[in-house]
Design an enzyme around this catalytic site. Structure first.
Site, PDB file in Angstrom:
ATOM      1  N   ASP A 127     132.797 -54.087  -8.552  1.00 21.48           N
ATOM      2  CA  ASP A 127     131.263 -55.134  -7.924  1.00 21.48           C
ATOM      3  C   ASP A 127     130.189 -54.297  -8.103  1.00 21.48           C
ATOM      4  O   ASP A 127     130.128 -53.047  -7.809  1.00 21.48           O
ATOM      5  CB  ASP A 127     132.466 -55.780  -7.136  1.00 21.48           C
ATOM      6  CG  ASP A 127     131.508 -57.114  -6.328  1.00 21.48           C
ATOM      7  OD1 ASP A 127     130.208 -57.891  -6.966  1.00 21.48           O
ATOM      8  OD2 ASP A 127     131.095 -56.957  -5.248  1.00 21.48           O
ATOM      9  N   ASP A 129     128.202 -56.277  -5.312  1.00 20.35           N
ATOM     10  CA  ASP A 129     127.490 -56.050  -3.147  1.00 20.35           C
ATOM     11  C   ASP A 129     128.700 -55.708  -2.826  1.00 20.35           C
ATOM     12  O   ASP A 129     129.730 -55.337  -2.684  1.00 20.35           O
ATOM     13  CB  ASP A 129     127.326 -57.379  -3.165  1.00 20.35           C
ATOM     14  CG  ASP A 129     125.813 -58.130  -3.941  1.00 20.35           C
ATOM     15  OD1 ASP A 129     124.989 -57.623  -3.735  1.00 20.35           O
ATOM     16  OD2 ASP A 129     126.024 -58.784  -4.542  1.00 20.35           O
TER      17      ASP A 129
END
Length: 576
Positions: A127, A129
């Site tokens: 991912d 963030d």
């Protein structure tokens, strides 16, 4: 074989003795081992089964403390005897503090819920963030302020809300919010509310009121949040699982507080939906993205570690991909800052605006190629090519185009539900959870204050369990004082982590609901990706075999690791 007895003084002189002693104190509350308080020096004994027990200098095994083998005196004599047992236990506990304090937990450890070997991992996914990019607390203040102003300017909420600022340490991740009652709370793995952690606005709700509202402290399954932590399909609870939710919880609390202070009648469901909408607008409208891009050094941190991890994996021939819900311009600006302008050369596949968790379940959305300038192309995607940027799509098409299936894939993310749950349950990928809060909690657990309080709390709990057989009024008076002291220590250990809600991982003695989901959906978890730098890519992570309640804790603590530059984490127990 003759029984081997080791006096306490001898145990404290050698490493093996330390380990046995610590293990014994940890097991006080289980009833599988018992203290004999006779005024003589206790000893450990090893029986034929390999278990360690505690003996006095008198010969013969120690029986559990029961009404039949304990003090038979009454009145003041019974009270004096109980307090002498208490004082002796406390002294022995204090003697253990230096030993236990040395058994610290390294904040850079990777913790295993499930056995996993990096040797088997060929493909690493990430991912963006709070996985590749870590943000400063300024970002939460930014999100709070923008969302608050949208509430006022577009939803006609009172101007007085501008008096409220983001409160950095008010909430923690993993809390539940009762949408209909406007209550924020921490719930444990068994769906029980941790009393003392229920807040309406910025103020705690009295325990009696909570019990009256819920007819106890248990939250039925049918009103708990759904699989992804959302309040939908009749569920009235919302669980806030990602770090971006901290400003959302704070804004909900502040608006609730304002309405109550000014005796304004309002509908809690409307408030929840409005706050949810404005928080979403901060992202959807690109307001947050533009602010971060304009002052990236203020908002992004942990750049060097991410760069080093990605370089290490690339150097070792590992394939890598990125699946994020963030837009390309935002990711590109951040990765240029964190890794460098050549960051795309490290990734075999880059997917933006993926719309997780729908990405993992919805087969209908095809991939769409995006140019460097953000222009969407209309051609059909037959291959996912290195150097290209793709938008949306779905995991089933991803698996078909790449062939990256099963346990050779390891995906990292910070959101237990949106990033990890479907991958481990439906697709057999290995999963790694990034929990930034872990580092600070471990540092607290390593403090002398925490070690001292927790060690005595465990010992006192064991003492209460053993001595509860004394039902006379004099004994019950003493035991009630011990119960009050234990409750005071439990509250203090909660407050050490967070004055309102305590630890992210425990509700007093039980794991939190967050911990339960973490242990189910993450094979490994760590404070940040930088922890990978402490291990070679042949390393196998073994979960610690923690004794079940009916099992005797006979497994010795490991004191070193193989192929690791850091000490193995201890098995110290939290109780907040």
């Amino acid at each position: 074989m003759p029984t081997l007895s080791l006096p306490l003084s001898n145990l404290l002189r050698n490493k093996e003795g330390f380990r046995r002693l610590v293990a014994h104190v940890k097991s006080l509350h289980t009833g599988s081992r018992s203290w004999l308080f006779s005024g003589s020096t206790p000893c450990f004994t090893r029986s034929r089964g390999g278990r360690f027990g505690l003996l006095s200098r008198r010969k013969g095994p120690v029986a559990p403390l029961t009404a039949g083998n304990m003090c038979t005196c009454s009145g003041d004599d019974k009270s004096s005897w109980l307090w002498s047992v208490y004082n002796e236990t406390k002294q022995k506990t204090q003697d253990l503090i230096p030993v236990i304090s040395n058994n610290f937990v390294n904040p850079d450890t990777i913790f295993a819920n499930n056995q996993m070997s990096l040797q088997d991992i060929e493909i690493y996914g990430f991912d963006y963030d709070y996985t590749l990019a870590f943000y400063s607390s300024h970002l939460h203040t930014l999100i709070f302020n923008i969302a608050r102003d949208i509430l006022i300017e577009e939803h006609r909420y009172p101007e007085g809300l501008r008096e409220y600022d983001y409160i950095p340490n008010f909430v923690i991740r993993g809390l539940h919010y009762d949408v209909q009652k406007a209550l924020l709370m921490k719930i444990d793995a068994f769906h029980y509310i941790q009393l003392g952690t229920v807040y309406r606005g910025l103020n705690p709700v009295p325990e009696k009121e909570v019990i009256a509202m819920y007819e106890g402290s248990h939250v039925p399954l049918e009103i708990m949040s759904d699989f992804y932590g959302k309040s939908s399909h009749g569920h009235t609870m919302k669980q806030f699982m990602d770090i971006f939710s901290l400003p959302e919880m704070s804004l909900l609390s502040c608006v609730n507080d304002y309405f109550m202070k000014h005796n304004i009648d309002y509908e809690p469901v409307h408030l929840y939906k409005d706050v949810k909408e404005v928080i979403g607008n901060v992202h959807v409208r690109g307001i947050m993205y533009r602010a971060v891009e304009a002052d990236i050094e203020k908002y992004i941190r942990y750049g060097e570690q991410t760069h080093a991890v990605l370089r290490k994996l690339s150097k070792n021939g590992k394939k890598m991909f990125l699946i994020t819900n963030s837009p390309f311009d935002f990711v590109d600006r951040g990765m240029n800052y964190i890794v460098g302008k050549d960051w795309r050369d490290l990734f075999d596949v880059v997917i933006v605006q993926a719309d997780k968790p729908s990405f993992f379940n919805d087969r209908r959305k095809p991939f769409r190629r995006v140019t460097d300038k953000g222009v969407l192309l209309w051609d059909r995607i037959h291959h996912l090519e290195k150097g290209q940027i793709y938008k949306q799509g779905n995991l089933y098409e991803f698996l078909r185009l790449t062939g990256w299936r099963g346990s050779k894939v390891l995906y990292f993310g910070d959101h237990i539900y949106s990033d990890l749950a479907d991958l481990t349950l439906k697709h057999g990928w290995r999963t790694g959870a990034i929990i930034p809060e872990l580092r600070e909690e471990i540092k607290i657990m390593n403090t002398e204050e925490y070690v001292h309080t927790m060690t005595w709390l465990q010992a006192l709990t064991g003492l209460l369990e053993q001595m509860q057989v004394h039902r006379d009024s004099a004994s019950q008076t003493v035991l009630q004082q011990w119960i009050d002291e234990r409750e005071d220590m439990r509250l203090r250990t909660k407050d050490i982590f967070n004055a309102q809600f305590g630890s992210l991982f425990r509700t007093y003695h039980n794991p939190t609901y967050f911990s339960r989901r973490l242990s189910r959906f993450a094979d490994i978890y760590m404070a940040s990706l930088s922890c990978l730098l402490n291990y070679d890519l042949q390393h196998t992570f073994y979960p610690r075999r923690t004794p079940l309640q009916h099992e005797s804790p006979i497994w010795p603590e490991q004191t070193s690791t193989t192929g690791s530059k850091i000490p193995l984490h201890s098995h110290r127990t939290s109780s907040v």
